[in-house]
Design an enzyme around this catalytic site. Structure first.
Site, PDB file in Angstrom:
ATOM      1  NE  ARG A 166      -3.552  -2.716  -0.269  1.00 30.77           N
ATOM      2  CZ  ARG A 166      -3.643  -3.605  -0.327  1.00 30.77           C
ATOM      3  NH1 ARG A 166      -2.485  -3.109  -1.554  1.00 30.77           N
ATOM      4  NH2 ARG A 166      -4.486  -4.488  -0.569  1.00 30.77           N
ATOM      5  CB  SER A 215      -9.738  -1.253   2.883  1.00 24.55           C
ATOM      6  OG  SER A 215      -9.825  -2.311   3.247  1.00 24.55           O
ATOM      7  CD  GLU A 285      -5.764   0.606   2.082  1.00 21.43           C
ATOM      8  OE1 GLU A 285      -6.166   0.927   1.094  1.00 21.43           O
ATOM      9  OE2 GLU A 285      -5.171  -1.069   3.760  1.00 21.43           O
TER      10      GLU A 285
END
Length: 293
Positions: A166, A215, A285
């Site tokens: 990520r 998320s 995130e």
């Protein structure tokens, strides 16, 4: 900037451009006409004026005080998809990930179906090494194009992107404009079936019909974020009109009248409780930009 061709809007509302539907305005919103127009503007914009890039707003909290400086959002000039020889697809960074998956399926290109499960655009997938359902951007990217804060064009190889989980290692001031992806020969019917399975899984396990941001927290090494949140007793937790989803507790939702402060406070409350119960500090995130009210 006498030759600017894009659209400038002062005090532009940003809440309608985010999936949470919260947040204050952009001091200036700039939608460039194309890559050359973007480079022209950045090269002439004084260096003391902050620049913030947003995409489809699917993974974003805009704080209630708004965003100072210039907010850039790419539009139609960055929305082209081209199927190239060798099972490759070139896509502008404003193209929704799902459209890349569909274009690949139509062309019989396997390996890109995982983009069906990412609720964002290609620019965000490049910046965050977007991934889902067994695939990540680092697995399929050949190269990406981008413009830096000084208006200079760069082409980045997969190695140049310095992908990790990520995360992309390219300088934060680079605005990605397009990407070239490598797939492999596949059967359109099989690809369609794989995409349908992803769609069914998302609908069954994620609150995709709510005002959410995808998320919320990254999975820590060796853990699943949602399991840590659940074990901390945070499933269904409410702050203001923001709530931890009862369907999937790594998702925060706006029940209707939440502010950005409600959502961010809820997220920080969850982080604190998870650390208290497990010793693990979750990393956001979702991207958060702007200033508080």
């Amino acid at each position: 900037m006498p030759d600017l061709r894009g659209r400038l809007t002062a005090n532009a509302p940003l809440a309608p451009l985010t999936w949470f539907r919260v947040g204050g305005p952009a001091q200036v919103l700039f939608v460039p006409e194309d890559e050359d127009d973007l480079a022209y503007a950045l090269a002439r914009l004084p260096v003391d004026i902050p620049v913030t890039m947003i995409g489809l707003g699917s993974n974003l909290i805009v704080r209630d005080g708004g965003v100072p400086g210039v907010v850039i959002r790419l539009g139609r000039g960055f929305s082209e998809i081209v199927v190239e020889e060798g099972h490759r697809i070139r896509a502008g960074s404003a193209v929704p990930d799902v459209k890349v998956a569909r274009a690949a399926q139509d062309a019989g290109i396997a390996g890109l179906a995982f983009y069906r499960g990412i609720p964002g655009a290609i620019g965000g997938a490049l910046r965050m090494n977007g991934g889902a359902y067994g695939g990540e951007t680092k697995d399929v990217l050949i190269e990406a194009r981008g413009v830096d804060r000084a208006g200079r064009l760069h082409v980045f190889s997969n190695t140049d992107m310095q992908f990790t989980y990520r995360h992309c290692g390219v300088a934060d001031d680079v605005i990605f404009t397009s990407a070239l992806f490598q797939g492999r020969a596949g059967d359109p019917a099989e690809i369609a079936a794989a995409m349908a399975a992803i769609t069914d899984a998302r609908e069954a396990t994620q609150p995709i019909k709510s005002r959410t941001g995808g998320s919320t927290f990254k999975n820590p090494p060796g853990h699943k974020a949602w399991q840590l949140v659940d074990a901390a007793g945070c499933r269904g937790l409410v702050v203001g009109d923001a709530q931890v989803s009862e369907l999937h507790c790594n998702f925060l939702i706006n029940r209707g009248d939440a502010t950005a402060a409600d959502i961010e406070t809820l997220g920080e409350t969850v982080r604190r409780r998870v650390q208290e119960t497990s010793g693990v500090m979750l990393d956001w995130e979702i991207k958060r930009i702007g200033i508080p009210a």
